[in-house]
Design an enzyme around this catalytic site. Structure first.
Site, short mmCIF file in Angstrom:
data_model
loop_
_atom_site.label_atom_id
_atom_site.label_comp_id
_atom_site.label_asym_id
_atom_site.label_seq_id
_atom_site.Cartn_x
_atom_site.Cartn_y
_atom_site.Cartn_z
N GLU A 1 0.82 -1.21 0.00
CA GLU A 1 0.00 0.00 0.00
C GLU A 1 0.86 1.26 0.00
O GLU A 1 0.77 2.12 0.90
CB GLU A 1 -0.95 0.00 1.20
CG GLU A 1 -2.01 -1.08 1.12
CD GLU A 1 -3.03 -1.01 2.25
OE1 GLU A 1 -4.12 -1.56 2.09
OE2 GLU A 1 -2.72 -0.41 3.31
N GLU B 1 -6.52 -7.37 -1.05
CA GLU B 1 -7.01 -7.23 0.33
C GLU B 1 -8.44 -6.75 0.33
O GLU B 1 -8.81 -5.85 -0.42
CB GLU B 1 -6.18 -6.20 1.12
CG GLU B 1 -4.81 -6.62 1.56
CD GLU B 1 -4.17 -5.55 2.45
OE1 GLU B 1 -4.93 -4.79 3.11
OE2 GLU B 1 -2.94 -5.47 2.49
#
Length: 699
Positions: A162, A322
């Protein structure tokens, strides 16, 4: 991913060591004693897990001190997973430098615009421009590649994690010097920069590169062009870290594909610049998405938008890396998912092109900042609703193996430019209510409710396959983007433009001569002045519709006025217009219509272009999405978001149950049906040109 997709169809394996759709999640064994690891692998097999992401936050365990490396624990983990038939997405672990690193290299810590140093103690505590961080990170990557590049469990490299989610920009002196270097490359001379930034305003003229700093805290508003360029620089600087890791791994382990988990609804990065670096042979675009509990849009609509953006960025295979089984830990109110939504949410992403469903995380943590984040194995253990639904989803994903590699064909492109978003949402705008990204998502929701599939696209991209183009909020538009849209309309496309679009160029300079600037001639309207509405106020239109947030004073030059403002200081000014241009049509709406009226307008625009829903006659509570292979084999996903069973005009074999529906199909309340259709039309992009409808071919 699988090499078999439908009878007689072979799809290249994106992840050669994973067969079928990917299923699994972030696995953090370092948080647990080793006797739990064996149980984990057994439970993964029970759940049908095929891929585990390992080592995302393990730097301190792999390198506990500058001169000490400890790989034994990770050796045992990978060996256990491989013995259990589970492939590994191995993270480079560079997302969170350990405390010893930040202590040894304090200049590597990020700094905010007001000069605060962000210390270690959570994650992502590094300046993207720090040479010390880059050197240490690449040393770690090289060590991992050397040790595990040939491990039989290794299926995929996971770069960092991320990127920039917590630190999208750093304002330290190292970053300032890097920013100056980026500007020199972009502009060449200080004179060119002064012109682009409009530094004649407020005595901001620069005489030397050394005078330029990031947009740190100042007494008043920043130079908008400077702030916009710093956003561009910051996105590019973080991307350079990603590319450095990717290139090193590609050189050292050429047979192992690489990915990183983008967050397409996070606007801190320009994902149009990032996505090409993750496409192509040996690369995979993956994304993360979490439903916002207090968002005005339903969870299903949020998922549809995020998945469509992900698919568009990937321009090919992509993977949901995710999402959550139930509650997250970082929202003001972290709502648990009701029964059935775990499966439906995951298959919502798969319906729109994901090559599987991955979670954060495998086993819910008992310590740390994410201890209240749900997991595939919750705190309650396997005697729980979450675990039973995790096992159910695993069965479904195995049954959907043939879907792997199938694509979604969308006839509508919604134009999204992250840089335009950055520019529009800076301060000193006519109205703080004229947000960008939320409005784009709102237009997408209107199409979603209508059952029409949509991609997102950059305004300068190749838009030739879309008969309908939508520009809900395109504040900043380059000359190249304006020419591209004008050319597409001339060729037959139907373009609908929202208010406050095309009014500035790529340097955030106002286009003079009347709004909407770069699109004024194409739309055939000339706006003289903006009249933002008070908070919560509405304005009536002559066709019975109502607008909110915005109104404007102007006239139609050679466009047909379909509705005018009916009240207030702009009464009589055009609110909705349409103009023919070449073989196409350009529409303009000068206010933000309420959801109902927006839906009616989009229905008119799409119908005029010959665009129809994926499955006409679908009940309102049912979402219908089709994925197809090049040979015409198609899979119709039917997701019932309602509380009652629904009857859908469709037929085929239900891959989840093995049943066959001759038509119509019954979809249980809150349930999902995936039909292998007996005979389906090829996706629009696969239809030979001579066979396409005239309206589509003209586009």
């Amino acid at each position: 991913m699988c090499a078999i997709a439908g009878e007689g169809v072979t799809v290249p394996a994106i992840i050669p060591r994973v067969t079928g759709l990917c299923y699994g999640g972030d696995y953090n064994p370092e948080q647990w004693p080793e006797d739990v690891w064996v149980e984990d692998v057994a439970l993964m097999r029970e759940a049908g897990v095929t891929l585990a992401t390992v080592g995302v936050f393990s730097w301190a365990w792999l390198q506990p001190a500058p001169d000490r490396w400890e790989f034994g624990w990770l050796d045992r983990v990978l060996d256990l997973l491989h013995a259990g038939g589970i492939a590994v997405d191995l993270a480079t672990a560079t997302a969170s430098p350990p405390p010893w690193f930040s202590t040894a290299f304090p200049a590597s810590l990020p700094v905010t615009a007001d000069g605060r140093v962000l210390h270690h103690g959570s994650r992502q505590a590094y300046c993207p421009s720090s040479p010390d961080y880059r050197a240490a990170a690449l040393t770690l990557v090289e060590r991992l590649a050397g040790r595990y590049g040939d491990h039989p469990a290794l299926a995929l490299w996971h770069l960092n994690n991320e990127f920039a989610c917590h630190v999208p920009a750093c304002f330290c002196d190292t970053s300032a010097e890097a920013f100056r270097g980026w500007l020199r490359e972009r502009y060449g001379t200080v004179e060119a920069l002064n012109d682009a930034w409009g530094t004649a305003f407020w005595s901001q003229r620069y005489d030397d590169w050394s005078e330029i700093i990031p947009p740190r805290a100042t007494p008043a508003q920043h130079n908008p062009a400077q702030a916009l360029d710093f956003r561009r620089f910051s996105s590019a600087e973080v991307l350079s870290l990603c590319v450095a890791e990717r290139d090193l791994l590609t050189r050292l382990t050429p047979g192992v594909p690489v990915t990183t988990n983008l967050m397409p609804t996070f606007t801190g990065l320009d994902h149009w610049a990032w996505a090409p670096e993750l496409r192509g042979e040996g690369r995979l675009v993956s994304t993360d998405h979490y439903v916002m509990g207090d968002h005005p849009a339903s969870p299903a609509a949020q998922i549809a938008f995020a998945a469509d953006v992900s698919r568009s960025l990937a321009a090919g295979p992509w993977l949901l890396m995710e999402h959550s089984t139930s509650a997250v830990n970082w929202q003001p109110r972290n709502f648990a998912k009701p029964p059935g939504r775990l499966v439906r949410d995951a298959l919502g992403h798969v319906a729109r092109g994901s090559e599987g469903a991955m979670y954060f995380q495998w086993r819910a943590s008992v310590s740390g900042g994410e201890r209240w984040h749900s997991g595939m194995v919750p705190h309650a253990g396997t005697d729980s609703r979450i675990w039973r639904e995790v096992v159910e989803l695993g069965r479904h994903l195995r049954a959907l193996a043939d879907v792997d590699g199938a694509t979604v064909a969308a006839p509508v492109a919604i134009l999204l430019d992250y840089e335009s978003h950055w520019a529009q949402e800076q301060g000193s705008q006519p109205s703080a209510d004229m947000t960008c990204f939320d409005e784009i998502a709102r237009w997408h929701r209107a199409l979603w409710r209508a059952g029409i599939a949509a991609d997102v696209a950059h305004p300068e991209a190749d838009l030739s396959r879309y008969p309908v183009l939508l520009a809900p909020a395109l504040y900043a538009l380059s000359d190249a983007g304006a020419a591209n849209l004008t050319g597409r309309v001339a060729a037959g496309a139907h373009l609908l433009v929202g208010p406050y679009s095309g009014v500035v160029d790529e340097h955030d300079r106002v286009r003079t001569g009347g709004y909407p600037g770069a699109l004024r001639d194409l739309l055939g309207v000339r706006i003289e002045e903006f009249y933002p509405l008070p908070a919560g106020a509405t304005v009536a239109l002559t066709d019975g519709a109502h607008g909110h947030v915005w109104s404007e004073l102007g006239r139609a030059n050679d466009a047909r006025v379909l509705a005018a403002f009916a009240e207030g200081p702009v009464a009589g000014s055009p609110a909705l217009t349409r103009r023919r241009h070449g073989a196409g049509t350009a529409w303009y709406v000068g206010t933000r219509l309420s959801d109902g009226f927006l839906g009616e307008l989009l229905a008119d625009v799409t119908a005029g272009a010959g665009v129809t829903p994926t499955l006409p006659g679908t009940p309102p509570a049912v979402e219908a999405v089709r994925r197809s292979h090049p040979d015409g084999t198609s899979f119709l996903f039917l997701l019932n978001h309602g509380d009652e069973p629904a009857t859908v005009p469709a037929a085929g074999e239900d891959l989840l149950t093995g049943g066959v529906w001759a038509g119509p199909t019954q979809v249980p309340a809150g349930g999902v049906v995936v039909l292998r259709e007996a005979a389906a039309a090829a996706p629009l992009s696969q239809v030979p040109a001579q066979a396409r409808p005239a309206a589509v071919e003209a586009a």
